[in-house]
Design a protein around this motif. Sequence first.
Motif, mmCIF file in Angstrom:
data_model
loop_
_atom_site.group_PDB
_atom_site.id
_atom_site.type_symbol
_atom_site.label_atom_id
_atom_site.label_comp_id
_atom_site.label_asym_id
_atom_site.label_seq_id
_atom_site.Cartn_x
_atom_site.Cartn_y
_atom_site.Cartn_z
ATOM 1 N N ALA A 210 -22.982 19.227 -7.981
ATOM 2 C CA ALA A 210 -23.847 18.313 -7.233
ATOM 3 C C ALA A 210 -23.331 16.875 -7.263
ATOM 4 O O ALA A 210 -23.824 16.026 -6.533
ATOM 5 C CB ALA A 210 -25.259 18.358 -7.793
ATOM 6 N N THR A 211 -22.353 16.590 -8.109
ATOM 7 C CA THR A 211 -21.801 15.235 -8.169
ATOM 8 C C THR A 211 -20.987 14.937 -6.914
ATOM 9 O O THR A 211 -20.107 15.711 -6.530
ATOM 10 C CB THR A 211 -20.911 15.073 -9.408
ATOM 11 N N ASN A 212 -21.280 13.803 -6.275
ATOM 12 C CA ASN A 212 -20.521 13.335 -5.121
ATOM 13 C C ASN A 212 -19.705 12.134 -5.567
ATOM 14 O O ASN A 212 -20.254 11.108 -5.971
ATOM 15 C CB ASN A 212 -21.466 12.949 -3.968
ATOM 16 N N TYR A 213 -18.377 12.261 -5.516
ATOM 17 C CA TYR A 213 -17.495 11.191 -5.980
ATOM 18 C C TYR A 213 -17.402 10.111 -4.898
ATOM 19 O O TYR A 213 -17.085 10.398 -3.738
ATOM 20 C CB TYR A 213 -16.126 11.758 -6.320
ATOM 21 N N THR A 214 -17.667 8.869 -5.295
ATOM 22 C CA THR A 214 -17.768 7.752 -4.351
ATOM 23 C C THR A 214 -16.834 6.622 -4.774
ATOM 24 O O THR A 214 -16.790 6.248 -5.952
ATOM 25 C CB THR A 214 -19.216 7.218 -4.295
ATOM 26 N N SER A 215 -16.093 6.079 -3.780
ATOM 27 C CA SER A 215 -15.140 5.006 -4.058
ATOM 28 C C SER A 215 -15.796 3.643 -3.903
ATOM 29 O O SER A 215 -16.982 3.532 -3.569
ATOM 30 C CB SER A 215 -13.955 5.105 -3.088
ATOM 31 N N ALA A 216 -14.985 2.624 -4.118
ATOM 32 C CA ALA A 216 -15.402 1.268 -3.764
ATOM 33 C C ALA A 216 -15.575 1.186 -2.242
ATOM 34 O O ALA A 216 -15.132 2.071 -1.502
ATOM 35 C CB ALA A 216 -14.360 0.272 -4.241
ATOM 36 N N THR A 217 -16.225 0.169 -1.757
ATOM 37 C CA THR A 217 -16.505 0.063 -0.313
ATOM 38 C C THR A 217 -15.393 -0.676 0.414
ATOM 39 O O THR A 217 -14.710 -1.555 -0.148
ATOM 40 C CB THR A 217 -17.844 -0.652 -0.080
ATOM 41 N N TYR A 218 -15.229 -0.288 1.687
ATOM 42 C CA TYR A 218 -14.231 -0.904 2.573
ATOM 43 C C TYR A 218 -14.924 -1.333 3.864
ATOM 44 O O TYR A 218 -15.962 -0.765 4.253
ATOM 45 C CB TYR A 218 -13.110 0.092 2.884
ATOM 46 N N SER A 219 -14.291 -2.307 4.546
ATOM 47 C CA SER A 219 -14.854 -2.781 5.831
ATOM 48 C C SER A 219 -14.588 -1.784 6.942
ATOM 49 O O SER A 219 -15.354 -1.681 7.900
ATOM 50 C CB SER A 219 -14.298 -4.162 6.199
ATOM 51 N N SER A 220 -13.481 -1.046 6.825
ATOM 52 C CA SER A 220 -13.172 -0.009 7.811
ATOM 53 C C SER A 220 -12.184 0.958 7.188
ATOM 54 O O SER A 220 -11.632 0.702 6.109
ATOM 55 C CB SER A 220 -12.590 -0.608 9.094
ATOM 56 N N ASP A 221 -11.940 2.083 7.912
ATOM 57 C CA ASP A 221 -11.018 3.073 7.357
ATOM 58 C C ASP A 221 -9.559 2.687 7.537
ATOM 59 O O ASP A 221 -8.665 3.460 7.207
ATOM 60 C CB ASP A 221 -11.284 4.442 7.960
ATOM 61 N N THR A 222 -9.322 1.454 8.068
ATOM 62 C CA THR A 222 -7.942 0.963 8.167
ATOM 63 C C THR A 222 -7.578 0.068 6.995
ATOM 64 O O THR A 222 -6.422 -0.358 6.874
ATOM 65 C CB THR A 222 -7.750 0.199 9.480
ATOM 66 N N ASP A 223 -8.566 -0.193 6.129
ATOM 67 C CA ASP A 223 -8.265 -0.997 4.935
ATOM 68 C C ASP A 223 -7.305 -0.228 4.039
ATOM 69 O O ASP A 223 -7.211 1.012 4.087
ATOM 70 C CB ASP A 223 -9.544 -1.315 4.166
ATOM 71 N N LEU A 224 -6.613 -0.960 3.186
ATOM 72 C CA LEU A 224 -5.595 -0.348 2.333
ATOM 73 C C LEU A 224 -6.207 0.130 1.007
ATOM 74 O O LEU A 224 -6.997 -0.579 0.382
ATOM 75 C CB LEU A 224 -4.480 -1.338 2.038
ATOM 76 N N VAL A 225 -5.807 1.362 0.614
ATOM 77 C CA VAL A 225 -6.177 1.828 -0.721
ATOM 78 C C VAL A 225 -5.060 1.515 -1.724
ATOM 79 O O VAL A 225 -5.263 1.602 -2.934
ATOM 80 C CB VAL A 225 -6.458 3.355 -0.732
ATOM 81 N N ASN A 226 -3.869 1.142 -1.195
ATOM 82 C CA ASN A 226 -2.758 0.741 -2.061
ATOM 83 C C ASN A 226 -2.109 -0.496 -1.473
ATOM 84 O O ASN A 226 -1.363 -0.440 -0.499
ATOM 85 C CB ASN A 226 -1.730 1.857 -2.190
ATOM 86 N N ASN A 227 -2.415 -1.608 -2.076
ATOM 87 C CA ASN A 227 -1.791 -2.880 -1.676
ATOM 88 C C ASN A 227 -1.066 -3.497 -2.858
ATOM 89 O O ASN A 227 -0.934 -4.716 -2.966
ATOM 90 C CB ASN A 227 -2.832 -3.841 -1.100
#
Length: 569
Positions: A210-227
């Motif tokens: 039942a655990t839903n893994y949630t990331s930090a928030t982004y402004s859009s799906d074009t933001d970088l997860v690796n910068n």
Amino acid sequence: MADLGILSSLGAGSNGVLSYDVIDKLKKADEDMMVKPLEDKLDLLKKKESALSQFITIGSTVKTDILDLADGTLFAKVNTTVNGSSVSVTANDGVEPQSFDINVSQLAQNDVYQSKGYASTDSLINGSGTSQDITIGTGGTQTTISIPAGATLQDLKDAINNANAGVTASIIDTGIGDDPYKLVLKANETGKDNYIEFNYSGIDDLGLNATNYTSATYSSDTDLVNNSGSDQTFNIDVNGTTYSMNVADGTTVSDFINALNSGDLKDSEGNSLKVNASYNSDTGAINFGLQAIGDISITDTGLTTNFNDNTDFTNSNRLQTAQDSVFTYNGVQVERSSNTVDDLITGVTINLESEGDSTVDITSNVDDMTKAIQKFVADYNQMISNLQSLTAYDKDTGNVGLFQGDSDFTMLENRFSNDIFGVVMSNQTTATDLNGNQYTTTSVFTAADVGFSMDKTGMISFDADKFKEAYNKDPDLTNRLFGDMFTRLKTDFDTNITGDKSNLNLLDQEIKGEEDRYHDRIDAMNKYLETKYNIMAKQFAAYDEMINKLNVQSQTLQQTIEQAIAAKK
């Protein structure tokens, strides 16, 4: 007498002089002189045998009492009393008497999960079209199970239970809604280390995770997860198996999600981890779930995702969380994986029942010891009274016991009393002189110190209060005294009364043998007299017949003489 047939007219010729009455009197005189002494001796032997059997039976009862006291088992027995309901306690014989407090603050629990609902037990759980491997276990030990294509919920339950992986599966009909059937997994053992580990990514989602893994928030799906300026690694560790994928510098949220859903997360053998990831445009977070429960961790160092700080790890389908029991023993905190604690005090098992306080007292079973000793004393005195009757001699009345003067009996009373009162234990104690200085002194410890005494008739008595006082003061010394005393009694009883080769059992065999010999002698003597008087009866019959003939001839002659005299007149 035996039937002599043709001799039935015996005595007719001799006018009763040579008759059966004469023969019977002669035979009776012979029986009184030759058979009666043998029968009297046989009767005495039978009385002895009966009295001996009765005495051995009484002795066997005393022997049983002795055995209960000789091996120390009775003295090792303890009573356990619990004041409170948080624990129940059992103590083995021989445990040292003691008291302790138990405060239970947490009971140990099993790990328990429930799945989502299904329409029936035949609902499909492997629709992949091929056989799939899943792993399940507890405490870091997992078992691989093959689930065939088309397997149902019932098939999965049976496969888990047949694997003996430390987890028991069951299906419960909740009776709720259109999908009332749920798979329930319960760890067989309690304790925080026995949490369930279950990776079922190869089959359909059971809804256990039942655990839903949630990331930090982004402004859009074009933001970088690796910068970060360099490639990074994203890891998910599932129950000891690490799945990794490379995340290149400049990877966007959309690219990252696609990589997760494409199976780029692989273990060392190239197996992919099934992840259904998505971007939530309302919250701006990356979300995904795993078809696994247990020890799961995410490593996203160097990335902007930060799943660990943004995920609520609470699993609503985890009905009960594996945990240890926590309690204090005399104020000292203790933790165990089970609610049954048998390694805290040697020989004592503590069962934790509920939260709360309890006081436990383990005490010597002095009352049972006292009853056993009192029974021994009563049975022993009955035996001695019987023994004294068997060996008595009253010079005034002339009454003599059946075994008066028999050494097998006469020495028993002194031997047994010496076994009881002749045992002397050395006891070292600390004393204080007039100047207040302590010194060690040696004293003796005997049957009298534990309540035994004997009167002038040979009967023993027992002071229960004196015994309890001695036992409570020094149970070890008292135990050793009784052990020595009753071991000696046991040996003497085996030698003299109860053993297969004991003196009295051998005497019993000797008496029975002598009885048999007297039976034979009596039978032989009766046969001799029967033959003797049968012969005598025949002899009497012959004499009687001769006398009868002479009487007839005499009568004929007398008549002839009388006729001749009459003719001359």
